[in-house]
Design a protein around this motif. Sequence first.
Motif, short mmCIF file in Angstrom:
data_model
loop_
_atom_site.label_atom_id
_atom_site.label_comp_id
_atom_site.label_asym_id
_atom_site.label_seq_id
_atom_site.Cartn_x
_atom_site.Cartn_y
_atom_site.Cartn_z
N LEU A 296 -31.42 23.53 -52.17
CA LEU A 296 -32.05 24.52 -51.29
C LEU A 296 -31.41 24.49 -49.91
O LEU A 296 -31.24 25.53 -49.27
CB LEU A 296 -33.55 24.23 -51.18
CG LEU A 296 -34.36 24.32 -52.48
CD1 LEU A 296 -35.81 23.98 -52.24
CD2 LEU A 296 -34.23 25.69 -53.10
N GLY A 297 -31.07 23.30 -49.46
CA GLY A 297 -30.38 23.18 -48.17
C GLY A 297 -29.03 23.86 -48.19
O GLY A 297 -28.63 24.51 -47.23
N ILE A 298 -28.31 23.74 -49.32
CA ILE A 298 -27.00 24.40 -49.45
C ILE A 298 -27.16 25.91 -49.39
O ILE A 298 -26.42 26.61 -48.70
CB ILE A 298 -26.32 23.98 -50.76
CG1 ILE A 298 -25.87 22.51 -50.68
CG2 ILE A 298 -25.12 24.88 -51.08
CD1 ILE A 298 -25.34 21.94 -51.97
N ILE B 134 -16.34 18.77 -53.15
CA ILE B 134 -15.42 18.06 -54.05
C ILE B 134 -14.85 16.82 -53.37
O ILE B 134 -14.76 15.75 -53.97
CB ILE B 134 -14.29 19.01 -54.51
CG1 ILE B 134 -14.85 20.09 -55.44
CG2 ILE B 134 -13.19 18.24 -55.23
CD1 ILE B 134 -13.89 21.23 -55.71
N LEU B 135 -14.45 16.97 -52.11
CA LEU B 135 -13.93 15.84 -51.34
C LEU B 135 -14.97 14.73 -51.24
O LEU B 135 -14.67 13.55 -51.45
CB LEU B 135 -13.51 16.30 -49.94
CG LEU B 135 -13.13 15.20 -48.94
CD1 LEU B 135 -11.86 14.48 -49.40
CD2 LEU B 135 -12.93 15.79 -47.54
N SER B 136 -16.21 15.13 -50.94
CA SER B 136 -17.29 14.15 -50.81
C SER B 136 -17.55 13.45 -52.15
O SER B 136 -17.75 12.24 -52.19
CB SER B 136 -18.56 14.85 -50.33
OG SER B 136 -19.63 13.94 -50.20
N ALA B 137 -17.53 14.22 -53.24
CA ALA B 137 -17.76 13.64 -54.56
C ALA B 137 -16.64 12.68 -54.95
O ALA B 137 -16.88 11.58 -55.44
CB ALA B 137 -17.90 14.75 -55.60
N GLU C 226 -23.97 12.10 -43.04
CA GLU C 226 -23.56 12.43 -41.68
C GLU C 226 -22.06 12.75 -41.64
O GLU C 226 -21.26 12.09 -42.32
CB GLU C 226 -23.84 11.26 -40.73
CG GLU C 226 -25.30 10.86 -40.64
CD GLU C 226 -26.10 11.80 -39.76
OE1 GLU C 226 -25.48 12.56 -39.00
OE2 GLU C 226 -27.34 11.77 -39.85
N ILE C 227 -21.70 13.75 -40.84
CA ILE C 227 -20.29 14.13 -40.70
C ILE C 227 -19.48 12.95 -40.15
O ILE C 227 -18.36 12.69 -40.60
CB ILE C 227 -20.15 15.36 -39.77
CG1 ILE C 227 -20.75 16.60 -40.45
CG2 ILE C 227 -18.69 15.61 -39.40
CD1 ILE C 227 -20.79 17.84 -39.57
N GLN C 228 -20.05 12.23 -39.18
CA GLN C 228 -19.34 11.09 -38.59
C GLN C 228 -19.06 10.00 -39.62
O GLN C 228 -17.97 9.41 -39.65
CB GLN C 228 -20.15 10.49 -37.43
CG GLN C 228 -20.32 11.43 -36.24
CD GLN C 228 -21.64 12.17 -36.29
OE1 GLN C 228 -22.09 12.56 -37.36
NE2 GLN C 228 -22.26 12.37 -35.14
N ALA D 55 -23.61 15.76 -48.20
CA ALA D 55 -24.75 15.06 -48.80
C ALA D 55 -24.83 15.32 -50.29
O ALA D 55 -25.07 14.40 -51.09
CB ALA D 55 -26.05 15.49 -48.12
N GLY D 56 -24.64 16.56 -50.70
CA GLY D 56 -24.70 16.91 -52.12
C GLY D 56 -23.61 16.26 -52.93
O GLY D 56 -23.84 15.78 -54.04
N GLY D 57 -22.39 16.22 -52.40
CA GLY D 57 -21.27 15.63 -53.11
C GLY D 57 -21.38 14.12 -53.23
O GLY D 57 -21.11 13.55 -54.29
#
Length: 454
Positions: free
Chosen positions: A234-236, A292-295, A308-310, A74-76
């Motif tokens: 904060l979640g991280i 990094i992958l998500s970003a 979501e992971i899915q 979510a953050g990325g």
Amino acid sequence: MKNGVVKMEAEKVEYGGEQGWKRERTNSSLNEVNKSIPVKKTGSFFRRLLSFMGPGYLVAVGYMDPGNWATSIAGGSAFGYTLLSVILVSNLMAILLQALAAKLGIVTGRDLAQACRDHYSKRVAFFLWILCELAIAACDLAEVIGSAIALNLLFGIPLVYGVCITAFDILLVLLLQNKGFRHIEAIVITLIVTIAICFGIEMILSKPDMGAVLSGFVPNSSIISNPKMLYISLGIIGATVMPHNLYLHSSIVQTRNYGETAEGKKSAIKFATIDSTVALMMALFVNAAILILSAAAFHTSGHKDVAEIQDAYHLLDPLLGTGIAAIVFGVALLASGQNSTLTGTLAGQIVMEGFLDIRLKPWVRRLITRLIAIIPAVIVTLIYGEKGTGQLLILSQVILSLQLSFAVVPLVMFTSDKKKMGEFVNKPWIKWLAWFVTAIIIVLNVYLLWGTFF
């Protein structure tokens, strides 16, 4: 004779004796494996370190479990590389707290649960046990859901069946522990290496902007000024510093037969701290790699709402232009879920035995832990499907955040107590740094809980 007694008592306090506790120590932590692994007392630095390596990697598993994946993804996707600094800071907090947990176990011969039982009243200890069991159940819930999602993504197994299949991994834990604690450590390290290799491949495939990655590790004032960014931050932090790991680490460091002398304990503390620090740096790599992958894959392509992971799994292949990215992602997720299961069930045994001074057969204890996680996972999956499991994953992290303060405060308090720790008591700068970190964790988690419910 009287002077001799006084001298002996003074020596006992010097390395942390029984004088500082309201109750005497009764049983060893994880009695079946306590002091079961010999360590090198002579030889080169690296040979001695090797004999102590292992517990840190079991602890590091909790810092890269499926619960961390959701917050990092979510953050990325939402903010690119900006929140890498949050992952770095939370990891540094974890390194400090885990070092204190290891020191408590080595010096006092108690794990954190036993220390709470021997310091607080029975009512307080029972209350802390209930909170800790909820946290372990929440953590186990994240692992069950993560493994089920991985089985669904890789093999098309329905989520409900995947949740049920994870119940059988308790047999693996029993088999490994019966063969010796080193076998558990070996499989955990193997799975960690698997996860690291998978994300190394993903990093190569996603081709991130390395300049932006490096700048992301520098704290940015926008994190505080942007409410959504602050909430995910904060979640991280809440998903990174795991309360059950403090109980786990204070116990499993005692599997080494380091000797009950001041010199033996000093050496054990040094090597255990190095072990956990190196292992947690590997966890830092994995968590940073997920973000990094998500970003690189989602944020830069305009997919800024992937949480979501899915969703991440299904988007990786088309965005990266390769058929292997999603498979590697799924394998890493499965390894992460199974790895966390091994350590979570051990933590459950440590907490029940430590707080209540009660011993169940290992398979009974682990079956109880697994059922507490599987029953709500099955119910939610049947009623709400994939979306429900995602929400349950988030709820599990909130519960973990709620319990964290109740583990950190006693840990810092005990290791800062001269009567309990003797010459190994926290140095003033460590003591104040630890209390500062504790205050940050308490404030952030209160804010996270308020934001979640209100």
